[in-house]
Design a protein around this motif. Structure first.
Motif, PDB file in Angstrom:
ATOM      1  N   GLU A  68       0.772  -1.233   0.000  1.00  0.00           N
ATOM      2  CA  GLU A  68       0.000   0.000   0.000  1.00  0.00           C
ATOM      3  C   GLU A  68       0.812   1.297   0.000  1.00  0.00           C
ATOM      4  O   GLU A  68       0.249   2.372  -0.147  1.00  0.00           O
ATOM      5  N   ARG A 106      -2.299   5.660   1.263  1.00  0.00           N
ATOM      6  CA  ARG A 106      -2.142   4.215   1.061  1.00  0.00           C
ATOM      7  C   ARG A 106      -2.744   3.849  -0.283  1.00  0.00           C
ATOM      8  O   ARG A 106      -3.876   4.242  -0.587  1.00  0.00           O
ATOM      9  N   GLU A 129      -4.632   1.717  -1.846  1.00  0.00           N
ATOM     10  CA  GLU A 129      -5.625   0.650  -1.671  1.00  0.00           C
ATOM     11  C   GLU A 129      -6.665   0.797  -2.769  1.00  0.00           C
ATOM     12  O   GLU A 129      -6.697   1.795  -3.475  1.00  0.00           O
ATOM     13  N   ARG A 151     -12.828   3.951   2.091  1.00  0.00           N
ATOM     14  CA  ARG A 151     -11.434   3.583   1.832  1.00  0.00           C
ATOM     15  C   ARG A 151     -10.906   4.416   0.669  1.00  0.00           C
ATOM     16  O   ARG A 151     -11.434   4.329  -0.438  1.00  0.00           O
TER      17      ARG A 151
HETATM   18 MG    MG Z   1      -5.865  -1.322   5.991  1.00  0.00          MG
END
Ligand code: MG
Ligand code: ATP
Length: 420
Positions: A64, A112, A114, A120
């Motif tokens: 990530e 990150r 992701e 997220r």
């Molecule tokens: Mg995580």
């Protein structure tokens, strides 16, 4: 061609920015009240800082991180979390010299890589809280109390505190041995990642999102059954202090957290209705991290609240801005009057807006509406000549005449912003 923001990176627009600021301000107030001070650390750090602290076998470090070589050839990472940087700063500035105890907090963006989805993102924001130098279980209970107090203060709905103990290297050694044996019995049914991690970091299997692995892990031995006397006593004391403060919690023996540095207490604040992204905040104790990063043997504990996740569980009410004034001016003389008066009001903190383009009263009233003006002051050439202006209260739908010479005082009094 139109240029858009990068995937997973969001603009935070008005009026949402008002809620963000409210969350940040409440956090500062609460934390300063609990004796914390703010620390601000850089967004870029040497890549090594994170691999050494978070652990090389973790999702964050393996998959990530935004890591790149800068123009000088150094390997740089955009911070995926704040604890490592704060620990680095604590060591670098010898903040332990006079007294190892330090209560620090920081608010800012993390990065990150992701898969972006609800709750997220690739750039997200955290409120980070760290305490150094205290191994007493009272502080574990206090940091959990702080996060629970904060989420309820800002009105987050349905937040539950889950607590576990991950033990220390001493109790984890026999435990990891047994866990590894268990995993190797189920090897053919584990995912690629879990198989690979089994040797070096078997605990990670608890965090695996693959359903097959989760089914297997529901039968796995639990670290809580292997705690040494010191860790078991610590965990019992933490729960005891939580009860003393009246903080409701649920033990979750399968919660391991996605970072390697945790020891003893680990916790998460979860909320319903967020799907897989149900952790609003998470944290734990890291008694060996300061030493692992080259500092003295000083314990630590902390947590991070995800601001985007928190926003998802806040009631969807808009925060009204403070009282505000739109000055509608008609004609050149009144416009000059509005321009100066508005500036004078802004200097003492009042929220105002004027018209710059000399538009019709109707157009100005539309803009006043968009601005959400509580009051509209109307100054026309006639009014200016007679030394009066009209103040309209948009909420009460009332209007009155105000003498121009005392206009500043009259407005300040009504807007309740303090006196000039
Ligand atoms: Mg995580
Ligand atoms: P998750 O299991 O959801 O990936 P995590 O264990 O990776 O969380 P931490 O590293 O403990 O999360 O970060 C603390 C908090 O930061 C999380 O509880 C969450 O609220 C928030 N957070 C983490 N990653 C993201 C992300 N990519 N986008 C938005 N918020 C995030």
């Amino acid at each position: 061609m139109e240029i858009k923001a990068i995937r997973g990176f969001s603009d935070i627009l008005p009026p949402a920015t008002r809620r963000w600021r409210m969350l940040e301000e409440r956090a500062r107030e609460v934390l300063e009240g609990f004796g914390f001070s703010e620390i601000r650390v850089p967004i870029l750090e040497k890549a090594e800082l994170f691999s050494r602290s978070i652990g090389t076998e973790t999702d964050i470090v393996e998959k990530e991180m935004y890591t790149f070589e800068d123009r000088g050839g150094d390997l740089i990472t955009m911070r995926p979390e704040a604890t490592a940087s704060i620990v680095r700063a604590y060591i670098e500035h010898k903040m332990y010299a006079a007294d190892p105890m330090a209560k620090l907090y920081s608010i800012g963006p993390m990065f990150r890589h992701e898969r972006p989805q609800k709750g997220r993102y690739r750039q997200f924001h955290q409120i980070n809280v760290e305490v150094f130098g205290i191994s007493h279980p009272m502080i574990d209970a206090e940091v959990m109390a702080i996060v629970m107090h904060y989420v309820s203060l800002v009105g987050a709905a349905g937040c539950r505190l889950q607590v576990n103990s991950l033990g220390c290297p001493r109790c984890r050694l026999p435990y990891t041995k047994n866990l590894r044996a268990f995993l190797s019995d189920h090897l053919p049914h584990l995912c690629e990642d879990c198989r690979r991690r089994m040797e070096r970091n078997p605990l990670r299997a608890f965090d695996c999102k693959v359903q097959g692995c989760q089914d297997i892990m529901s039968e796995a031995p639990l670290v809580s059954d292997y705690l040494c006397t010191e860790c078991a006593d610590h965990f019992a004391a933490v729960r005891n202090y939580l009860e003393a403060l009246g903080i409701a919690y649920e033990p979750n023996p399968r919660m391991v957290r996605g970072l390697d540095y945790y020891t003893k207490t680990a916790f998460e604040v979860v909320a319903g209705g967020l799907g897989a992204q149900n952790a609003v905040a998470a944290g734990g104790r890291y008694d060996h991290l300061v030493a692992a990063l080259g500092g003295p043997d000083i314990p630590g504990i902390g947590f991070a609240i995800g601001i985007e996740r928190l926003l998802l569980v806040l009631p969807d009410e808009s925060l009204p801005p403070g009282p505000s004034l739109f000055i509608a001016a008609l004609g050149e003389g009144p416009q000059r009057e509005a321009f100066s008066l508005s500036y004078k009001l802004n200097q003492v903190g009042a929220r105002t807006m004027i018209d710059y383009e000399g538009r019709s009263l109707k157009a100005q009233m539309r803009r006043a509406d968009k601005f959400g003006a509580h009051y509209v002051l109307i100054i026309g050439e006639d009014e200016q000549r007679s030394g009066k202006a009209i103040l309209r209260d948009m909420k009460e739908k009332k209007q009155e005449e105000i003498p121009l010479p005392s206009i500043f005082e009259e407005i300040m009094r009504r807007m309740g912003e303090g006196s000039p």
